[in-house]
Motif scaffolding. Structure first.
Motif, PDB file in Angstrom:
ATOM      1  N   HIS A 203     116.138  61.674  53.294  1.00  0.00           N
ATOM      2  CA  HIS A 203     117.224  61.973  54.230  1.00  0.00           C
ATOM      3  C   HIS A 203     117.099  63.381  54.808  1.00  0.00           C
ATOM      4  O   HIS A 203     118.078  63.974  55.258  1.00  0.00           O
ATOM      5  N   PHE A 204     115.890  63.920  54.776  1.00  0.00           N
ATOM      6  CA  PHE A 204     115.712  65.313  55.198  1.00  0.00           C
ATOM      7  C   PHE A 204     114.400  65.543  55.954  1.00  0.00           C
ATOM      8  O   PHE A 204     114.396  66.130  57.037  1.00  0.00           O
ATOM      9  N   TYR A 227     110.052  74.299  52.625  1.00  0.00           N
ATOM     10  CA  TYR A 227     110.402  73.483  53.793  1.00  0.00           C
ATOM     11  C   TYR A 227     111.907  73.225  53.832  1.00  0.00           C
ATOM     12  O   TYR A 227     112.547  73.315  54.883  1.00  0.00           O
ATOM     13  N   PHE A 228     112.459  72.931  52.663  1.00  0.00           N
ATOM     14  CA  PHE A 228     113.901  72.691  52.553  1.00  0.00           C
ATOM     15  C   PHE A 228     114.691  73.938  52.952  1.00  0.00           C
ATOM     16  O   PHE A 228     115.626  73.870  53.760  1.00  0.00           O
ATOM     17  N   VAL A 246     122.419  67.986  50.733  1.00  0.00           N
ATOM     18  CA  VAL A 246     123.132  67.805  49.470  1.00  0.00           C
ATOM     19  C   VAL A 246     122.336  66.900  48.540  1.00  0.00           C
ATOM     20  O   VAL A 246     122.226  67.166  47.337  1.00  0.00           O
ATOM     21  N   PHE A 247     121.770  65.827  49.078  1.00  0.00           N
ATOM     22  CA  PHE A 247     120.998  64.892  48.255  1.00  0.00           C
ATOM     23  C   PHE A 247     119.738  65.559  47.705  1.00  0.00           C
ATOM     24  O   PHE A 247     119.386  65.376  46.540  1.00  0.00           O
ATOM     25  N   VAL A 248     119.064  66.325  48.556  1.00  0.00           N
ATOM     26  CA  VAL A 248     117.841  67.006  48.126  1.00  0.00           C
ATOM     27  C   VAL A 248     118.157  68.047  47.062  1.00  0.00           C
ATOM     28  O   VAL A 248     117.465  68.143  46.040  1.00  0.00           O
ATOM     29  N   GLN A 249     119.206  68.833  47.295  1.00  0.00           N
ATOM     30  CA  GLN A 249     119.569  69.900  46.360  1.00  0.00           C
ATOM     31  C   GLN A 249     119.822  69.354  44.959  1.00  0.00           C
ATOM     32  O   GLN A 249     119.493  69.992  43.962  1.00  0.00           O
TER      33      GLN A 249
END
Length: 321
Positions: A203-204, A227-228, A246-249
């Motif tokens: 999602h990113f 990258y994030f 939020v999902f990646v974190q």
């Protein structure tokens, strides 16, 4: 640099800002026309164009779509065709703000029970006020709770969720609990995606440049973190607009492929009624045209068939045996 850290407790109310549930109840003319066009033209055409599009999925796919052509309301109608919703009790996993409930109200369920691990108290209060004001007969209940710790006094006729299963870290336990909470012959409906191995499966990736849509699969941990940090928005943006940050974190991904999802359903006594698959046109184009990118993916994941890189979404209707 990170513009604002994602530091918030589960108790913080993260309801959509300036949300007005009442404005969502009107289905616009253009939406009606689009649904009509999709039902009588797009989907019948897609049935022939994309028949056998996915050749390495070990389950039946009834229809393949190019990431469009099946609106949320049409999905609800399909569920109602399979089993009448009126006067039935429904569990909604990961209900979020629950601003799509106006679509469920059209089918007059007896009760909708919404559960979410995060706090959307303000949105839930607005919906309850709307139900009382408009004298809607459907009862609504909301619970802020981790689904794996959820229990209820009665079993449900339906379990429904959208954009949730791809974020379940222990998906097997989630589906096992769904099986326990659902009545015999009850229906599980879900749409989930992008699936992990697909373009933008986190999602990113790809939010800056399309060719970077597989960064979550190709970059090492340090490069991915950089990258994030470079591309993440503010906390407010990620909660209300972007979402992916939020999902990646919190690493909220099941990280399964299409076959693995369906195997877990089967092991938990669910049988397919209908399954729709959406492919990602961007991911498909990249895999077909960018030979270097394709080679990197196949080298790193030799046991993953290339079609998983553009298998974006599942829309499933399942029956508990």
């Amino acid at each position: 640099m990170i513009k604002k850290k994602f530091i918030f407790s589960n108790d913080k109310d993260i309801s959509i800002r300036n949300g007005n549930f009442s404005k969502y109840q009107d289905y616009k003319i253009r939406d009606i026309v689009r649904d009509y066009f999709d039902r009588f033209f797009r989907r019948p055409i897609y049935f022939f164009i994309y028949k056998n599009f996915f050749k390495h999925q070990n389950y039946k796919i009834d229809l393949t779509l190019p990431a469009k052509g099946f609106s949320t309301l049409e999905r609800r109608k399909e569920l109602n065709k399979i089993s009448k919703i009126e006067n039935k009790i429904m569990l909604n996993i990961g209900c979020g703000n629950a601003y799509d409930y106006h679509l469920w109200f059209k089918f007059k369920p007896k009760k909708i029970v919404g559960v979410d691990i995060l706090n959307y108290k303000n949105s839930w209060m607005k919906i309850k006020k709307f139900v009382n004001k408009e004298k809607i007969k459907t009862k609504v209940e909301f619970y802020k709770k981790d689904f794996l710790n959820f229990s209820y006094k009665n079993k449900f006729d339906f379990i429904v969720c959208d954009a949730v299963f791809e974020h379940c870290i222990d998906f097997s336990k989630v589906i096992n609990l769904c099986s326990k909470l659902l009545k015999k012959n009850g229906i599980l409906y879900s749409s989930y995606g992008p699936i992990w191995f697909a373009y933008g499966g986190d999602h990113f990736s790809g939010r800056d440049k399309q060719y970077r849509g597989f960064n979550h699969l190709l970059l090492n941990k340090r490069d991915y973190q950089n990258y994030f940090k470079k591309n993440v928005g503010t906390l407010d943006y990620e909660l209300n607009e972007g979402g992916g940050g939020v999902f990646v974190q919190n690493d909220l991904f099941s990280k399964l492929n299409g076959n693995e999802y369906m195997d877990i359903f089967k092991k938990n006594k669910f049988s397919q009624i209908k399954t729709y698959a959406e492919f990602c046109p961007i991911g498909y184009s990249l895999i077909k045209k960018n030979k270097v990118l394709k080679k990197r993916l196949l080298k790193k994941y030799p046991f993953i068939n290339q079609e998983n890189y553009y298998l974006k979404t599942h829309i499933v209707y399942l029956k508990k045996k």
